[in-house]
Design a protein around this motif. Structure first.
Motif, PDB file in Angstrom:
ATOM      1  N   ASP A  24       0.827  -1.206   0.000  1.00 56.71           N
ATOM      2  CA  ASP A  24       0.000   0.000   0.000  1.00 56.71           C
ATOM      3  C   ASP A  24       0.862   1.257   0.000  1.00 56.71           C
ATOM      4  OD1 ASP A  24      -2.475   1.416   0.120  1.00 56.71           O
ATOM      5  OD2 ASP A  24      -2.127   1.747   2.251  1.00 56.71           O
ATOM      6  N   ASN A  25       1.928   1.253   0.818  1.00 53.91           N
ATOM      7  CA  ASN A  25       2.775   2.428   0.967  1.00 53.91           C
ATOM      8  C   ASN A  25       4.219   2.024   0.698  1.00 53.91           C
ATOM      9  OD1 ASN A  25       4.676   4.180   2.551  1.00 53.91           O
ATOM     10  ND2 ASN A  25       2.781   5.332   2.868  1.00 53.91           N
ATOM     11  N   THR A  64       3.594  -0.630  -5.548  1.00 55.84           N
ATOM     12  CA  THR A  64       2.395  -0.065  -4.935  1.00 55.84           C
ATOM     13  C   THR A  64       1.173  -0.543  -5.702  1.00 55.84           C
ATOM     14  OG1 THR A  64       3.614   1.880  -4.230  1.00 55.84           O
ATOM     15  CG2 THR A  64       1.226   2.069  -4.298  1.00 55.84           C
TER      16      THR A  64
END
Length: 127
Positions: A24-25, A64
């Motif tokens: 996600d990050n 990502t």
């Protein structure tokens, strides 16, 4: 025509692999994976991608992808699991589970998104 197959023997002609992990990050993932691999990424081919080349061939690719983050699993084969666990412990990474079977000893880690990274050592005489 058999695409991807050796016409004479029907053996696959794949010579390498890229294991993909959705995160996600990327900044959080980079911190974790740089400690996991003991070095910065070997390649940053795009802004939201980082890759580590494995000594025996192949790559681990972090990208990502919020929709798939946390659903990846990669198994990394090591020569000495105890040695790797000691190195990872010095980096502040502790396994969430360990097991020993007839063929492999394993230690499971989770990255910040929950992806599973498994270190596995073949038992003597099985690999």
């Amino acid at each position: 025509m058999q695409t991807g197959l050796n016409k004479r023997t029907n053996d696959l002609t794949i010579t390498n692999a890229l294991a993909g992990i959705a995160v996600d990050n990327l900044a959080d993932a980079l911190d974790f994976y740089e400690r996991l691999f003991g070095r910065p990424a070997d390649a940053r081919p795009m802004g939201e991608v980082a890759e580590w080349k494995l000594p025996g061939g192949g790559w681990v690719h972090i990208a990502t992808d919020a929709d798939r983050a946390g659903a990846s699993l990669v198994t990394l084969i090591v020569d000495d699991l105890s040695e790797e666990l000691g190195r990872l412990s010095l980096q502040g990474l502790m396994p969430v589970a360990k097991s020993m079977g007839d063929f492999f000893k394993t230690a499971k880690f989770r990255d910040p998104d929950g992806n599973q990274i498994i270190f596995s050592q073949p038992q003597h005489g099985t690999y």
